[in-house]
Design a protein around this motif. Structure first.
Motif, PDB file in Angstrom:
ATOM      1  N   PRO A  62       0.792  -1.236   0.000  1.00 25.72           N
ATOM      2  CA  PRO A  62       0.000   0.000   0.000  1.00 25.72           C
ATOM      3  C   PRO A  62       0.825   1.287   0.000  1.00 25.72           C
ATOM      4  CG  PRO A  62      -0.914  -1.588   1.543  1.00 25.72           C
ATOM      5  CD  PRO A  62       0.397  -2.149   1.089  1.00 25.72           C
ATOM      6  N   GLY A  63       1.996   1.277   0.646  1.00 24.55           N
ATOM      7  CA  GLY A  63       2.803   2.500   0.693  1.00 24.55           C
ATOM      8  C   GLY A  63       3.221   2.986  -0.680  1.00 24.55           C
ATOM      9  N   PRO A  64       3.959   2.182  -1.455  1.00 22.73           N
ATOM     10  CA  PRO A  64       4.326   2.594  -2.804  1.00 22.73           C
ATOM     11  C   PRO A  64       3.103   2.870  -3.688  1.00 22.73           C
ATOM     12  CG  PRO A  64       5.711   0.787  -2.105  1.00 22.73           C
ATOM     13  CD  PRO A  64       4.637   0.933  -1.063  1.00 22.73           C
ATOM     14  N   ASP A  65       2.038   2.091  -3.507  1.00 24.20           N
ATOM     15  CA  ASP A  65       0.819   2.299  -4.294  1.00 24.20           C
ATOM     16  C   ASP A  65       0.216   3.667  -3.984  1.00 24.20           C
ATOM     17  OD1 ASP A  65      -1.221   1.573  -6.096  1.00 24.20           O
ATOM     18  OD2 ASP A  65      -2.502   0.934  -4.440  1.00 24.20           O
ATOM     19  N   CYS A  66       0.200   4.029  -2.713  1.00 23.61           N
ATOM     20  CA  CYS A  66      -0.320   5.330  -2.290  1.00 23.61           C
ATOM     21  C   CYS A  66       0.508   6.457  -2.908  1.00 23.61           C
ATOM     22  CB  CYS A  66      -0.298   5.411  -0.771  1.00 23.61           C
ATOM     23  SG  CYS A  66      -0.715   7.027  -0.087  1.00 23.61           S
ATOM     24  N   HIS A  67       1.821   6.321  -2.873  1.00 15.91           N
ATOM     25  CA  HIS A  67       2.686   7.349  -3.458  1.00 15.91           C
ATOM     26  C   HIS A  67       2.454   7.464  -4.957  1.00 15.91           C
ATOM     27  CE1 HIS A  67       6.493   8.410  -5.566  1.00 15.91           C
ATOM     28  NE2 HIS A  67       6.396   9.439  -4.759  1.00 15.91           N
ATOM     29  N   ARG A  68       2.323   6.338  -5.623  1.00 20.42           N
ATOM     30  CA  ARG A  68       2.145   6.349  -7.073  1.00 20.42           C
ATOM     31  C   ARG A  68       0.806   6.993  -7.470  1.00 20.42           C
ATOM     32  NH1 ARG A  68       2.788   1.561  -7.522  1.00 20.42           N
ATOM     33  NH2 ARG A  68       0.641   0.811  -7.596  1.00 20.42           N
ATOM     34  N   ARG A  69      -0.238   6.667  -6.737  1.00 19.83           N
ATOM     35  CA  ARG A  69      -1.565   7.180  -7.076  1.00 19.83           C
ATOM     36  C   ARG A  69      -1.802   8.584  -6.535  1.00 19.83           C
ATOM     37  NH1 ARG A  69      -5.094   2.319  -4.820  1.00 19.83           N
ATOM     38  NH2 ARG A  69      -6.599   4.040  -4.681  1.00 19.83           N
ATOM     39  N   GLY A  70      -1.113   8.925  -5.450  1.00 20.29           N
ATOM     40  CA  GLY A  70      -1.327  10.231  -4.835  1.00 20.29           C
ATOM     41  C   GLY A  70      -2.601  10.319  -4.032  1.00 20.29           C
ATOM     42  N   THR A  71      -3.199   9.173  -3.722  1.00 19.57           N
ATOM     43  CA  THR A  71      -4.432   9.145  -2.929  1.00 19.57           C
ATOM     44  C   THR A  71      -4.282   8.117  -1.813  1.00 19.57           C
ATOM     45  OG1 THR A  71      -5.404   7.502  -4.429  1.00 19.57           O
ATOM     46  CG2 THR A  71      -5.892   9.824  -4.863  1.00 19.57           C
ATOM     47  N   ALA A  72      -5.131   8.253  -0.795  1.00 20.24           N
ATOM     48  CA  ALA A  72      -5.071   7.347   0.352  1.00 20.24           C
ATOM     49  C   ALA A  72      -5.461   5.930  -0.067  1.00 20.24           C
ATOM     50  CB  ALA A  72      -5.989   7.842   1.457  1.00 20.24           C
ATOM     51  N   VAL A  73      -4.860   4.964   0.617  1.00 22.08           N
ATOM     52  CA  VAL A  73      -5.169   3.552   0.402  1.00 22.08           C
ATOM     53  C   VAL A  73      -5.619   2.975   1.742  1.00 22.08           C
ATOM     54  CG1 VAL A  73      -4.235   1.290  -0.191  1.00 22.08           C
ATOM     55  CG2 VAL A  73      -3.517   3.315  -1.485  1.00 22.08           C
ATOM     56  N   ALA A  74      -6.751   2.295   1.724  1.00 21.40           N
ATOM     57  CA  ALA A  74      -7.278   1.703   2.957  1.00 21.40           C
ATOM     58  C   ALA A  74      -7.633   0.246   2.719  1.00 21.40           C
ATOM     59  CB  ALA A  74      -8.517   2.467   3.427  1.00 21.40           C
ATOM     60  N   VAL A  75      -7.080  -0.628   3.543  1.00 23.51           N
ATOM     61  CA  VAL A  75      -7.422  -2.049   3.524  1.00 23.51           C
ATOM     62  C   VAL A  75      -7.889  -2.390   4.932  1.00 23.51           C
ATOM     63  CG1 VAL A  75      -6.616  -4.397   3.115  1.00 23.51           C
ATOM     64  CG2 VAL A  75      -5.730  -2.510   1.722  1.00 23.51           C
ATOM     65  N   GLY A  86      -8.252 -10.299   0.567  1.00 18.85           N
ATOM     66  CA  GLY A  86      -7.863 -10.525  -0.819  1.00 18.85           C
ATOM     67  C   GLY A  86      -7.497  -9.284  -1.595  1.00 18.85           C
ATOM     68  N   ALA A  87      -7.479  -8.123  -0.938  1.00 20.23           N
ATOM     69  CA  ALA A  87      -7.168  -6.879  -1.648  1.00 20.23           C
ATOM     70  C   ALA A  87      -5.671  -6.684  -1.855  1.00 20.23           C
ATOM     71  CB  ALA A  87      -7.739  -5.685  -0.879  1.00 20.23           C
ATOM     72  N   LEU A  88      -4.863  -7.451  -1.137  1.00 25.85           N
ATOM     73  CA  LEU A  88      -3.411  -7.285  -1.199  1.00 25.85           C
ATOM     74  C   LEU A  88      -2.751  -8.585  -1.650  1.00 25.85           C
ATOM     75  CD1 LEU A  88      -2.928  -5.361   2.152  1.00 25.85           C
ATOM     76  CD2 LEU A  88      -2.738  -4.398  -0.140  1.00 25.85           C
ATOM     77  N   PRO A  89      -1.516  -8.496  -2.160  1.00 24.86           N
ATOM     78  CA  PRO A  89      -0.809  -9.718  -2.551  1.00 24.86           C
ATOM     79  C   PRO A  89      -0.714 -10.696  -1.382  1.00 24.86           C
ATOM     80  CG  PRO A  89       0.333  -7.778  -3.386  1.00 24.86           C
ATOM     81  CD  PRO A  89      -0.742  -7.277  -2.482  1.00 24.86           C
ATOM     82  N   ALA A  90      -0.757 -11.962  -1.708  1.00 25.47           N
ATOM     83  CA  ALA A  90      -0.786 -12.994  -0.672  1.00 25.47           C
ATOM     84  C   ALA A  90       0.439 -12.944   0.234  1.00 25.47           C
ATOM     85  CB  ALA A  90      -0.903 -14.377  -1.320  1.00 25.47           C
ATOM     86  N   ASP A  91       1.618 -12.669  -0.346  1.00 30.11           N
ATOM     87  CA  ASP A  91       2.835 -12.640   0.466  1.00 30.11           C
ATOM     88  C   ASP A  91       2.810 -11.486   1.458  1.00 30.11           C
ATOM     89  OD1 ASP A  91       5.606 -13.560   1.029  1.00 30.11           O
ATOM     90  OD2 ASP A  91       6.101 -11.535   0.339  1.00 30.11           O
ATOM     91  N   PHE A  92       2.339 -10.317   1.000  1.00 28.03           N
ATOM     92  CA  PHE A  92       2.229  -9.162   1.905  1.00 28.03           C
ATOM     93  C   PHE A  92       1.249  -9.482   3.027  1.00 28.03           C
ATOM     94  CE2 PHE A  92       0.360  -5.299   3.479  1.00 28.03           C
ATOM     95  CZ  PHE A  92       1.424  -4.408   3.568  1.00 28.03           C
ATOM     96  N   THR A  93       0.097 -10.035   2.657  1.00 28.87           N
ATOM     97  CA  THR A  93      -0.917 -10.365   3.659  1.00 28.87           C
ATOM     98  C   THR A  93      -0.382 -11.357   4.687  1.00 28.87           C
ATOM     99  OG1 THR A  93      -2.691  -9.974   2.060  1.00 28.87           O
ATOM    100  CG2 THR A  93      -3.212 -11.332   3.978  1.00 28.87           C
ATOM    101  N   ARG A  94       0.302 -12.383   4.212  1.00 26.80           N
ATOM    102  CA  ARG A  94       0.850 -13.393   5.120  1.00 26.80           C
ATOM    103  C   ARG A  94       1.835 -12.761   6.106  1.00 26.80           C
ATOM    104  NH1 ARG A  94       5.458 -15.627   5.160  1.00 26.80           N
ATOM    105  NH2 ARG A  94       5.978 -14.904   3.040  1.00 26.80           N
TER     106      ARG A  94
END
Length: 244
Positions: free
Chosen positions: A82-95, A101-109
């Motif tokens: 979510p951090g890099p994604d937030c920077h790239r999009r310029g908007t807040a990310v909330a999970v 299932g909104a995040l990659p399995a490895d990150f979630t694990r």
């Protein structure tokens, strides 16, 4: 009135004010410009009630790095997801639920193994310029409380102001140094033009043309040749002489 607030609220209010000032301050120690950002993660945990936090910052080339984290798991997780994604999009990310299932399995694990059930990322931005992200990890699923979200946005906004103002100041300092270097180089050239014009009874423009031609023929900087002539370590043949 402030005195009517509970002690905890009073302390948090003072900590928030101090942190905002530190983040926006552009007159701090230039040798350690990231100190307030490194402190931000720990302050964010105390001020928002998050379990952990991390801070991403993009350098002037756009490369992202983690400049601060409240713990090692948060540091590792802030660098991806979510951090890099937030920077790239310029908007807040909330999970709000890590296993949804909104995040990659490895990150979630890895996040669940570290005790994090939800993650929120707020862009560190000022107007249209995004310079990083503040990432908050919660131990329980669910939305980030409104007060905590407002505090996180304030912290991120203040951090952006501080970062961009420091960069603007460094840019102006570099320009000033470049202009001073150009001026310092120009002074001996102007002096030599006058010396040669008087010595050879030619115009200043002609003197400069001869100086430039000699410098080019010998692969020298005009300023270095001029300084050498003034110091007596270089010479220039008179008009009609051999410049090779």
């Amino acid at each position: 009135m402030r005195g009517d607030l509970p002690d905890g609220s009073t302390q948090r209010g003072g900590l928030l004010a101090d942190t905002l000032v530190e983040l926006a301050d552009t007159l701090g120690d230039e040798g350690e410009p990231d100190v307030p950002l490194r402190r931000l993660a720990g302050r964010a945990v105390r001020l928002t009630g998050a379990a952990a936090a991390g801070v991403l910052l993009a350098d002037e080339s756009g490369d992202l790095r983690v400049v601060g984290a409240s713990c090692e798991p948060a540091r590792l997780l802030t660098a991806v997801g979510p951090g890099p994604d937030c920077h790239r999009r310029g908007t807040a990310v909330a999970v709000i639920e890590m296993g949804g299932g909104a995040l990659p399995a490895d990150f979630t694990r890895r996040a669940l193994a570290s005790g994090y059930a939800a993650v929120f990322a707020v862009p560190v931005r000022h107007r249209e310029e995004v310079v990083g992200a503040l990432v908050l990890f919660r131990a329980v699923p669910g939305e980030l409380p409104a007060h905590s979200a407002a505090v996180a946005r304030s912290l991120a906004d203040a951090a952006a102001v501080g970062v961009l103002q420091r960069r603007a100041r460094r840019h102006h300092q570099r320009l000033a140094a470049q202009l001073q270097t150009a001026l310092d180089s120009r002074i001996p050239v102007e002096q030599v033009k006058g010396v040669l014009a008087e010595r050879w009874h030619v115009s200043v423009d002609d003197a400069f043309a001869l100086l430039r031609a000699h410098a080019r023929a010998h692969h020298l900087r005009i300023a270095d040749l001029a300084a050498g002539i003034l110091a007596g370590t270089a010479s220039l043949p008179p008009p009609g002489g051999d410049t090779a």
